[in-house]
Design an enzyme around this catalytic site. Structure first.
Site, PDB file in Angstrom:
ATOM      1  N   MET A 280       0.746  -0.983  -0.019  1.00 46.93           N
ATOM      2  CA  MET A 280       0.058   0.138  -0.114  1.00 46.93           C
ATOM      3  C   MET A 280       0.990   1.254   0.040  1.00 46.93           C
ATOM      4  O   MET A 280       0.608   2.302  -0.646  1.00 46.93           O
ATOM      5  CB  MET A 280      -0.950  -0.012   1.161  1.00 46.93           C
ATOM      6  CG  MET A 280      -2.174  -1.045   1.051  1.00 46.93           C
ATOM      7  SD  MET A 280      -3.244  -0.635  -0.272  1.00 46.93           S
ATOM      8  CE  MET A 280      -3.417   0.699  -0.219  1.00 46.93           C
ATOM      9  N   TYR A 281       1.947   1.341   0.888  1.00 43.17           N
ATOM     10  CA  TYR A 281       2.809   2.464   0.798  1.00 43.17           C
ATOM     11  C   TYR A 281       3.472   2.665  -0.773  1.00 43.17           C
ATOM     12  O   TYR A 281       3.253   3.796  -1.141  1.00 43.17           O
ATOM     13  CB  TYR A 281       3.717   2.076   1.811  1.00 43.17           C
ATOM     14  CG  TYR A 281       4.978   3.415   1.675  1.00 43.17           C
ATOM     15  CD1 TYR A 281       4.508   4.561   2.258  1.00 43.17           C
ATOM     16  CD2 TYR A 281       6.160   3.114   1.236  1.00 43.17           C
ATOM     17  CE1 TYR A 281       5.436   5.778   2.240  1.00 43.17           C
ATOM     18  CE2 TYR A 281       7.327   4.200   1.282  1.00 43.17           C
ATOM     19  CZ  TYR A 281       6.907   5.535   1.911  1.00 43.17           C
ATOM     20  OH  TYR A 281       7.774   6.543   1.648  1.00 43.17           O
ATOM     21  N   SER A 282       4.002   1.561  -1.377  1.00 42.53           N
ATOM     22  CA  SER A 282       4.710   2.005  -2.654  1.00 42.53           C
ATOM     23  C   SER A 282       3.532   2.273  -3.586  1.00 42.53           C
ATOM     24  O   SER A 282       3.793   3.107  -4.301  1.00 42.53           O
ATOM     25  CB  SER A 282       5.370   0.757  -2.907  1.00 42.53           C
ATOM     26  OG  SER A 282       4.384  -0.662  -2.997  1.00 42.53           O
TER      27      SER A 282
ATOM     28  N   THR B 253       0.774   4.077  -3.145  1.00 45.80           N
ATOM     29  CA  THR B 253       0.481   5.361  -2.894  1.00 45.80           C
ATOM     30  C   THR B 253       1.313   6.366  -3.507  1.00 45.80           C
ATOM     31  O   THR B 253       1.246   7.549  -3.993  1.00 45.80           O
ATOM     32  CB  THR B 253       0.028   5.601  -1.343  1.00 45.80           C
ATOM     33  OG1 THR B 253       1.212   5.405  -0.517  1.00 45.80           O
ATOM     34  CG2 THR B 253      -1.076   4.963  -0.920  1.00 45.80           C
ATOM     35  N   LYS B 254       2.697   5.846  -3.267  1.00 45.38           N
ATOM     36  CA  LYS B 254       3.942   6.811  -3.762  1.00 45.38           C
ATOM     37  C   LYS B 254       3.960   6.721  -5.215  1.00 45.38           C
ATOM     38  O   LYS B 254       4.283   7.712  -5.824  1.00 45.38           O
ATOM     39  CB  LYS B 254       5.086   6.412  -3.187  1.00 45.38           C
ATOM     40  CG  LYS B 254       5.072   6.747  -1.513  1.00 45.38           C
ATOM     41  CD  LYS B 254       5.043   8.339  -1.629  1.00 45.38           C
ATOM     42  CE  LYS B 254       5.156   8.784  -0.099  1.00 45.38           C
ATOM     43  NZ  LYS B 254       5.224  10.221   0.277  1.00 45.38           N
TER      44      LYS B 254
END
Length: 321
Positions: free
Chosen positions: A208-210, A212-213
């Site tokens: 999810m972090y990658s 969103t980035k």
């Protein structure tokens, strides 16, 4: 030398010449690339942000790490600051520290929790952008997993929080500030991405972090094209690991090194890149790592990233602890 050998050599000569020319062209291409990298990374001057864009800058997520370092560098360059972060106490302490660096500095603070309802704060930011000649926006605020986890192990509130802060926060702040920049015909919007969304083909156990980035990267590149003819430079900056609390939490980085800069060194390099490319990797050793990563097969990088993620997961406590 026999006649037959001479004839064979003459027959092969055009191919030898062709291979030599191709080799020379490849070498020349790499030399040009190296020269350009040295020029861009070390020699190209930073822009005068105040005269080019405006006298105020907004920095989100500014009480720690990269955001804090950005605030100090911008204050040293003579820009007044709107400081945006969750803790009012930390914002007030940072404001005092910045004024000690620049006694003529004007500072506004805005306590805003990007994981909650930010509507009132965004409206206040929009009014500041109109009234204060805001020329630079640093969208630095961001969150990630507190520990490496498979996606099915990440509870709903956590992944929604990551989307709220990294995606919705970036979009709403940008949307609040851009109209005033558009009317003035000048401005710079700097969005912080990550190497996990650009350099690596995947970041398993941090999906999810990658993701969103990756949104931030494409959002920035598209806005760059939309607004570049209106005097507004939109840029996505791509750091790899920087010695911050977030990096320490995720990968146990406790101090700067050759390939892991301090926030201050990263911010200094990052400011030199404002106003140039749509996407950049400001810190020199990060760009060296990116160069070698592009030479590796995607399957190898995927396997390496998965193994690292599983090792981090094994060392981390469960998310519900």
């Amino acid at each position: 030398m026999s006649v037959s050998f001479k004839n064979q050599l003459l027959q092969q000569l055009p191919w030898i010449q062709l291979i030599s020319v191709i080799g020379l062209l490849v070498l020349l291409r790499h030399l040009i690339g190296l020269t350009r990298w040295v020029s861009v990374t070390f020699l190209r001057p930073s822009k005068d942000l105040r005269s080019r864009y405006g006298s105020w800058a907004i920095v989100t997520g500014c009480t720690d790490g990269i955001g804090r370092a950005f605030a100090f560098k911008l204050a040293q360059m003579g820009l007044n600051l709107v400081l945006v972060s969750r803790s009012r106490d930390k914002l007030e302490r940072l404001s005092d520290e910045l004024r000690a660096v620049n006694e003529h500095l004007q500072v506004r603070i805005l306590a805003l929790d990007f994981d909650g309802d930010i509507s009132d704060g965004v409206r206040e930011m929009e009014e500041m952008a109109k009234d204060l000649d805001v020329g630079v926006l640093i969208n630095n605020v961001g969150v990630t997993y507190p520990a490496a986890r498979f996606f099915h192990e990440v509870d709903d509130e956590l992944w929604r929080s990551i989307v709220r802060v990294n995606v919705e926060g970036t979009v709403r702040v940008t949307r609040a500030v851009l109209p005033a920049m558009f009317r003035r015909g000048r401005g710079a919007v700097i969005n912080l991405g990550t190497g996990g969304a650009v350099v690596a083909p995947s970041i398993p156990l941090s999906a999810m972090y990658s993701a969103t980035k990756a949104f931030v990267d494409q959002f920035s590149r598209s806005l760059h094209v939309e607004y570049k003819n209106h005097g507004i430079d939109v840029q996505c900056q791509i750091p790899l690991y920087v010695a911050t609390k977030m990096a320490s939490m995720v990968v146990n980085i406790n101090k700067p090194s050759l390939f892991v800069p301090s926030p201050e060194n990263y911010a200094e390099a990052a400011i030199r890149r404002i106003g140039y490319e749509a996407r950049c990797m400001p810190y020199w050793s990060h760009s060296v790592q990116w160069f070698f990563a592009r030479l590796a097969p995607e399957g190898f990088l995927d396997s390496w990233s998965l193994k690292r993620g599983i090792k981090r997961r094994a060392r981390s406590p469960p998310l519900n602890e």
